[in-house]
Motif scaffolding. Structure first.
Motif, PDB file in Angstrom:
ATOM      1  N   LEU A  55       0.821  -1.197   0.000  1.00 49.71           N
ATOM      2  CA  LEU A  55       0.000   0.000   0.000  1.00 49.71           C
ATOM      3  C   LEU A  55       0.860   1.254   0.000  1.00 49.71           C
ATOM      4  CD1 LEU A  55      -2.938   0.942   0.115  1.00 49.71           C
ATOM      5  CD2 LEU A  55      -2.733   0.965   2.592  1.00 49.71           C
ATOM      6  N   HIS A  56       2.105   1.086   0.367  1.00 49.81           N
ATOM      7  CA  HIS A  56       2.999   2.235   0.425  1.00 49.81           C
ATOM      8  C   HIS A  56       3.235   2.838  -0.966  1.00 49.81           C
ATOM      9  CE1 HIS A  56       5.392   4.604   3.092  1.00 49.81           C
ATOM     10  NE2 HIS A  56       6.346   4.635   2.188  1.00 49.81           N
ATOM     11  N   PHE A  57       3.269   1.992  -2.013  1.00 47.72           N
ATOM     12  CA  PHE A  57       3.405   2.518  -3.374  1.00 47.72           C
ATOM     13  C   PHE A  57       2.234   3.437  -3.701  1.00 47.72           C
ATOM     14  CE2 PHE A  57       6.017  -1.317  -3.889  1.00 47.72           C
ATOM     15  CZ  PHE A  57       7.162  -0.718  -4.387  1.00 47.72           C
ATOM     16  N   PHE A  58       1.038   3.037  -3.311  1.00 50.69           N
ATOM     17  CA  PHE A  58      -0.147   3.844  -3.551  1.00 50.69           C
ATOM     18  C   PHE A  58      -0.077   5.163  -2.788  1.00 50.69           C
ATOM     19  CE2 PHE A  58      -4.482   5.025  -2.260  1.00 50.69           C
ATOM     20  CZ  PHE A  58      -5.011   5.278  -3.506  1.00 50.69           C
ATOM     21  N   LEU A  59       0.363   5.117  -1.533  1.00 46.90           N
ATOM     22  CA  LEU A  59       0.447   6.330  -0.729  1.00 46.90           C
ATOM     23  C   LEU A  59       1.474   7.305  -1.286  1.00 46.90           C
ATOM     24  CD1 LEU A  59       0.168   4.869   2.870  1.00 46.90           C
ATOM     25  CD2 LEU A  59      -1.557   6.106   1.578  1.00 46.90           C
ATOM     26  N   ILE A  60       2.614   6.789  -1.724  1.00 44.15           N
ATOM     27  CA  ILE A  60       3.631   7.658  -2.311  1.00 44.15           C
ATOM     28  C   ILE A  60       3.100   8.303  -3.580  1.00 44.15           C
ATOM     29  CG2 ILE A  60       5.899   7.672  -3.422  1.00 44.15           C
ATOM     30  CD1 ILE A  60       6.055   7.532  -0.408  1.00 44.15           C
ATOM     31  N   THR A  61       2.333   7.556  -4.368  1.00 39.59           N
ATOM     32  CA  THR A  61       1.737   8.112  -5.589  1.00 39.59           C
ATOM     33  C   THR A  61       0.753   9.218  -5.254  1.00 39.59           C
ATOM     34  OG1 THR A  61       1.955   5.959  -6.646  1.00 39.59           O
ATOM     35  CG2 THR A  61       0.469   7.523  -7.672  1.00 39.59           C
ATOM     36  N   MET A  62      -0.070   9.012  -4.245  1.00 34.90           N
ATOM     37  CA  MET A  62      -1.030  10.033  -3.866  1.00 34.90           C
ATOM     38  C   MET A  62      -0.328  11.289  -3.346  1.00 34.90           C
ATOM     39  SD  MET A  62      -4.121   9.289  -4.426  1.00 34.90           S
ATOM     40  CE  MET A  62      -3.648   8.525  -5.942  1.00 34.90           C
ATOM     41  N   ILE A  63       0.722  11.098  -2.557  1.00 36.86           N
ATOM     42  CA  ILE A  63       1.485  12.249  -2.058  1.00 36.86           C
ATOM     43  C   ILE A  63       2.082  13.026  -3.225  1.00 36.86           C
ATOM     44  CG2 ILE A  63       3.557  12.909  -0.776  1.00 36.86           C
ATOM     45  CD1 ILE A  63       2.923  10.551   1.109  1.00 36.86           C
ATOM     46  N   PHE A  64       2.647  12.309  -4.177  1.00 37.31           N
ATOM     47  CA  PHE A  64       3.233  12.969  -5.344  1.00 37.31           C
ATOM     48  C   PHE A  64       2.172  13.753  -6.115  1.00 37.31           C
ATOM     49  CE2 PHE A  64       4.006  12.824  -9.921  1.00 37.31           C
ATOM     50  CZ  PHE A  64       5.133  13.622  -9.971  1.00 37.31           C
ATOM     51  N   LEU A  65       1.015  13.147  -6.345  1.00 36.48           N
ATOM     52  CA  LEU A  65      -0.029  13.825  -7.111  1.00 36.48           C
ATOM     53  C   LEU A  65      -0.546  15.073  -6.395  1.00 36.48           C
ATOM     54  CD1 LEU A  65      -2.093  10.865  -8.564  1.00 36.48           C
ATOM     55  CD2 LEU A  65      -0.646  12.473  -9.793  1.00 36.48           C
ATOM     56  N   ILE A  66      -0.727  14.980  -5.098  1.00 39.25           N
ATOM     57  CA  ILE A  66      -1.229  16.132  -4.348  1.00 39.25           C
ATOM     58  C   ILE A  66      -0.239  17.289  -4.421  1.00 39.25           C
ATOM     59  CG2 ILE A  66      -1.726  16.970  -2.018  1.00 39.25           C
ATOM     60  CD1 ILE A  66      -2.973  14.183  -1.507  1.00 39.25           C
ATOM     61  N   HIS A 106       0.355  16.651   7.971  1.00 39.65           N
ATOM     62  CA  HIS A 106      -0.552  15.513   8.146  1.00 39.65           C
ATOM     63  C   HIS A 106       0.128  14.208   7.715  1.00 39.65           C
ATOM     64  CE1 HIS A 106      -4.194  13.158   8.285  1.00 39.65           C
ATOM     65  NE2 HIS A 106      -4.026  12.813   7.018  1.00 39.65           N
ATOM     66  N   GLU A 107       0.821  14.241   6.587  1.00 36.88           N
ATOM     67  CA  GLU A 107       1.516  13.032   6.129  1.00 36.88           C
ATOM     68  C   GLU A 107       2.642  12.651   7.088  1.00 36.88           C
ATOM     69  OE1 GLU A 107       2.546  14.256   2.261  1.00 36.88           O
ATOM     70  OE2 GLU A 107       0.494  14.067   1.533  1.00 36.88           O
ATOM     71  N   TRP A 108       3.333  13.639   7.602  1.00 36.81           N
ATOM     72  CA  TRP A 108       4.400  13.346   8.551  1.00 36.81           C
ATOM     73  C   TRP A 108       3.809  12.816   9.852  1.00 36.81           C
ATOM     74  CZ3 TRP A 108       5.836  16.513  12.979  1.00 36.81           C
ATOM     75  CH2 TRP A 108       6.994  16.062  13.599  1.00 36.81           C
ATOM     76  N   ASN A 109       2.690  13.367  10.293  1.00 36.21           N
ATOM     77  CA  ASN A 109       2.038  12.935  11.521  1.00 36.21           C
ATOM     78  C   ASN A 109       1.495  11.505  11.396  1.00 36.21           C
ATOM     79  OD1 ASN A 109       1.154  13.234  14.132  1.00 36.21           O
ATOM     80  ND2 ASN A 109      -0.784  14.177  13.545  1.00 36.21           N
ATOM     81  N   GLN A 110       1.044  11.118  10.220  1.00 35.24           N
ATOM     82  CA  GLN A 110       0.510   9.777   9.986  1.00 35.24           C
ATOM     83  C   GLN A 110       1.602   8.759   9.634  1.00 35.24           C
ATOM     84  OE1 GLN A 110      -2.760   8.837  10.263  1.00 35.24           O
ATOM     85  NE2 GLN A 110      -3.090  10.897  11.089  1.00 35.24           N
ATOM     86  N   ASN A 111       2.860   9.167   9.668  1.00 37.01           N
ATOM     87  CA  ASN A 111       4.024   8.327   9.325  1.00 37.01           C
ATOM     88  C   ASN A 111       3.945   7.791   7.896  1.00 37.01           C
ATOM     89  OD1 ASN A 111       5.377   8.639  11.751  1.00 37.01           O
ATOM     90  ND2 ASN A 111       4.228   6.963  12.703  1.00 37.01           N
ATOM     91  N   MET A 112       3.390   8.577   6.994  1.00 37.58           N
ATOM     92  CA  MET A 112       3.342   8.167   5.592  1.00 37.58           C
ATOM     93  C   MET A 112       4.668   8.412   4.896  1.00 37.58           C
ATOM     94  SD  MET A 112      -0.276   9.382   4.141  1.00 37.58           S
ATOM     95  CE  MET A 112      -1.604   9.714   5.244  1.00 37.58           C
ATOM     96  N   LEU A 113       5.490   9.270   5.457  1.00 35.00           N
ATOM     97  CA  LEU A 113       6.758   9.594   4.829  1.00 35.00           C
ATOM     98  C   LEU A 113       7.867   8.616   5.212  1.00 35.00           C
ATOM     99  CD1 LEU A 113       6.674  13.467   5.224  1.00 35.00           C
ATOM    100  CD2 LEU A 113       6.058  12.102   3.238  1.00 35.00           C
ATOM    101  N   ASN A 114       7.605   7.723   6.153  1.00 35.17           N
ATOM    102  CA  ASN A 114       8.587   6.703   6.520  1.00 35.17           C
ATOM    103  C   ASN A 114       8.460   5.528   5.561  1.00 35.17           C
ATOM    104  OD1 ASN A 114       9.390   8.227   8.666  1.00 35.17           O
ATOM    105  ND2 ASN A 114       8.064   7.192  10.128  1.00 35.17           N
ATOM    106  N   TRP A 115       9.558   5.194   4.908  1.00 27.31           N
ATOM    107  CA  TRP A 115       9.508   4.094   3.944  1.00 27.31           C
ATOM    108  C   TRP A 115       9.384   2.741   4.633  1.00 27.31           C
ATOM    109  CZ3 TRP A 115       8.282   3.711  -0.838  1.00 27.31           C
ATOM    110  CH2 TRP A 115       8.590   2.563  -1.546  1.00 27.31           C
ATOM    111  N   ILE A 116       9.996   2.595   5.778  1.00 32.50           N
ATOM    112  CA  ILE A 116       9.949   1.311   6.498  1.00 32.50           C
ATOM    113  C   ILE A 116       8.822   1.373   7.516  1.00 32.50           C
ATOM    114  CG2 ILE A 116      11.219  -0.239   8.024  1.00 32.50           C
ATOM    115  CD1 ILE A 116      13.789   0.955   6.831  1.00 32.50           C
ATOM    116  N   ASN A 117       7.882   0.445   7.374  1.00 32.06           N
ATOM    117  CA  ASN A 117       6.751   0.397   8.321  1.00 32.06           C
ATOM    118  C   ASN A 117       6.843  -0.823   9.185  1.00 32.06           C
ATOM    119  OD1 ASN A 117       5.696   2.767   7.433  1.00 32.06           O
ATOM    120  ND2 ASN A 117       4.320   1.788   5.964  1.00 32.06           N
TER     121      ASN A 117
END
Length: 117
Positions: A55-66, A106-117
């Motif tokens: 799911l991380h690929f999808f999240l990175i794509t959404m971050i890029f698009l936004i 918001h992305e940093w707070n949700q830990n979306m920017l961390n590649w390793i989960n």
């Protein structure tokens, strides 16, 4: 008149010949190594299409698009600086930059920017 028909026929034959030669030359291989390799999605394209992927690929794509859309909206603000009222320009640019910062927070707070989960 006959000369014109012969010339048209010759042009037709030559153009068909060129199309056939280009078709033969540009024949693509179905087993091309680059086409068989994964492309930015993280899974093998020869496997089943319904397998779960990260799911991380999808999240990175959404971050890029936004952020890409936001930056595309900010770029026209630069040339309009001298053409419009400074207060309106300042409020608009401030709004877009605040929206970018809120999204980044918001992305940093949700830990979306961390590649390793």
């Amino acid at each position: 008149m006959i000369m014109l028909m012969i010339l048209s026929l010759m042009m037709l034959v030559i153009s068909n010949l060129f199309m056939m030669i280009s078709f033969i030359i540009s024949k693509k291989s179905l087993l091309d190594r680059e086409k068989c390799s994964p492309f930015e999605c993280g899974f093998d394209p020869k496997c089943l299409a319904r397998i779960p992927f990260s799911l991380h690929f999808f999240l990175i794509t959404m971050i890029f698009l936004i952020f890409d859309v936001e930056i595309a909206l900010i770029f026209p603000l630069i040339p309009t600086f001298k053409m419009v009222n400074f207060l309106i320009w300042y409020k608009t640019s401030f709004f877009f930059i605040i929206m970018l910062l809120i999204g980044l927070y918001h992305e940093w707070n949700q830990n979306m920017l961390n590649w390793i989960n």
